[in-house]
Design an enzyme around this catalytic site. Structure first.
Site, PDB file in Angstrom:
ATOM      1  N   TYR A 182      42.503 -11.280   8.231  1.00  0.00           N
ATOM      2  CA  TYR A 182      42.506 -12.188   7.081  1.00  0.00           C
ATOM      3  C   TYR A 182      41.870 -11.533   5.854  1.00  0.00           C
ATOM      4  O   TYR A 182      41.925 -12.107   4.763  1.00  0.00           O
ATOM      5  CB  TYR A 182      41.756 -13.478   7.405  1.00  0.00           C
ATOM      6  CG  TYR A 182      42.297 -14.260   8.583  1.00  0.00           C
ATOM      7  CD1 TYR A 182      43.559 -13.990   9.132  1.00  0.00           C
ATOM      8  CD2 TYR A 182      41.540 -15.258   9.180  1.00  0.00           C
ATOM      9  CE1 TYR A 182      44.037 -14.706  10.219  1.00  0.00           C
ATOM     10  CE2 TYR A 182      42.020 -15.988  10.262  1.00  0.00           C
ATOM     11  CZ  TYR A 182      43.260 -15.699  10.784  1.00  0.00           C
ATOM     12  OH  TYR A 182      43.725 -16.410  11.871  1.00  0.00           O
ATOM     13  N   SER A 201      41.727 -26.151   5.392  1.00  0.00           N
ATOM     14  CA  SER A 201      41.745 -26.825   4.103  1.00  0.00           C
ATOM     15  C   SER A 201      40.619 -26.259   3.252  1.00  0.00           C
ATOM     16  O   SER A 201      39.503 -26.051   3.731  1.00  0.00           O
ATOM     17  CB  SER A 201      41.571 -28.337   4.240  1.00  0.00           C
ATOM     18  OG  SER A 201      41.555 -28.920   2.943  1.00  0.00           O
TER      19      SER A 201
END
Length: 284
Positions: free
Chosen positions: A53, A240
């Site tokens: 990531y 989120s």
């Protein structure tokens, strides 16, 4: 601040993992710091990251800034990271793990995972030997894999004598991977779902099925899907960056799906994944 009860799952190694975690995929290294800080503030105690990531340093800054790198706060937090596929192999995994701990500013991680099985360049067996050493050294508590199909789990077991504690896979109402889930449950492997809402696509699944169930309970469609996962005893990693949705994704214990509602979501299973094929994909 609202207090949320996060259910815990007991893994095959005896460790307890919070059933709801925060995913940090596709958040840049600078931006992830405030996202993780906010999640910890609203009550998350499970952060799911990865070398692939490219934001472990930002996660580490958040942990340091909030005091979660040591003491009782560190003990209260579950941190997962994953080995980059290009760094599989015994020697390269040992070097990579040292670097990742440094970026995260931690003495240990709670779970270290093989990110993809890379069957076209299989090195999971030799890599797992390094993983086992990290665990013996106290620098990893739990060992896991991501995106492994039954044939990959069989091969790993044949080469190492061990099944992982967790298999993190793409799993959501329209891509339920029932054969993989069945295999994992038969072998004591906990199932963890990434993209638990198919990157938002499943919020409108079933010609309004999810929305109708949400209206009946006075909750959001996202909460309905995540509650379905909770009732299936699946560990979930919703992503989120927004505090309001982060709170909603934690607030899943105030309602229960009826058997008919649960079955209606089960019936949404389909043939199309939202993400990558584990037979071909790799994080370089």
């Amino acid at each position: 601040m609202a207090t949320f009860h996060t259910p815990m799952i007991t893994l095959n190694d005896g460790n307890l993992i919070p059933q709801i975690g925060l995913g940090v995929l596709r958040i840049d290294d600078e931006g992830v710091t405030s996202v993780v800080e906010g999640a910890l503030e609203v009550g998350y105690r499970h952060i799911d990251g990865a070398a692939g990531y490219n934001n472990e340093a930002g996660v580490g800054r958040a942990l340091k800034n909030t005091g979660f790198t040591e003491g009782e706060l560190r003990k209260s937090l579950w941190v997962t990271t994953k080995l980059r596929d290009s760094e599989q192999g015994y020697d390269s995994a040992r070097k990579a793990f040292d670097r990742q701990l440094g970026l995260l500013q931690l003495d240990y991680v709670d779970m270290y995972m093989l990110h993809w099985p890379t069957p076209f360049d299989w090195r999971s067996g030799e890599t797992w030997k390094a993983f086992q050493e990290f665990r013996a050294e106290g620098r990893v508590r739990t060992l896991g894999v991501c995106n492994f199909l039954p044939e990959h789990l069989d091969r790993l077991h044949e080469e190492t004598g061990e099944y992982p504690a967790v298999n993190q896979i793409e799993l959501h109402p329209t891509w339920q991977q029932r054969e993989v889930v069945k295999y994992c449950k038969a072998h004591g492997i906990a199932v963890e779902a990434y993209s638990p809402m198919a990157r938002g696509a499943d919020l409108n699944a079933g010609n309004g099925t999810i929305e109708r169930i949400a209206a009946a309970h006075g909750v959001t469609p996202a909460q309905v899907i995540l509650r379905w996962h909770i009732e299936n005893e699946t560990i979930i990693i919703p992503k989120s960056a927004h505090a309001k949705r982060q709170k909603q994704n934690l607030d899943l214990c105030g309602f229960v799906l009826t058997p008919e509602e649960h079955a209606a979501i089960d019936a949404l299973d389909g043939p199309t994944r939202a993400g990558h094929d584990p037979m071909t994909f790799t994080y370089a």
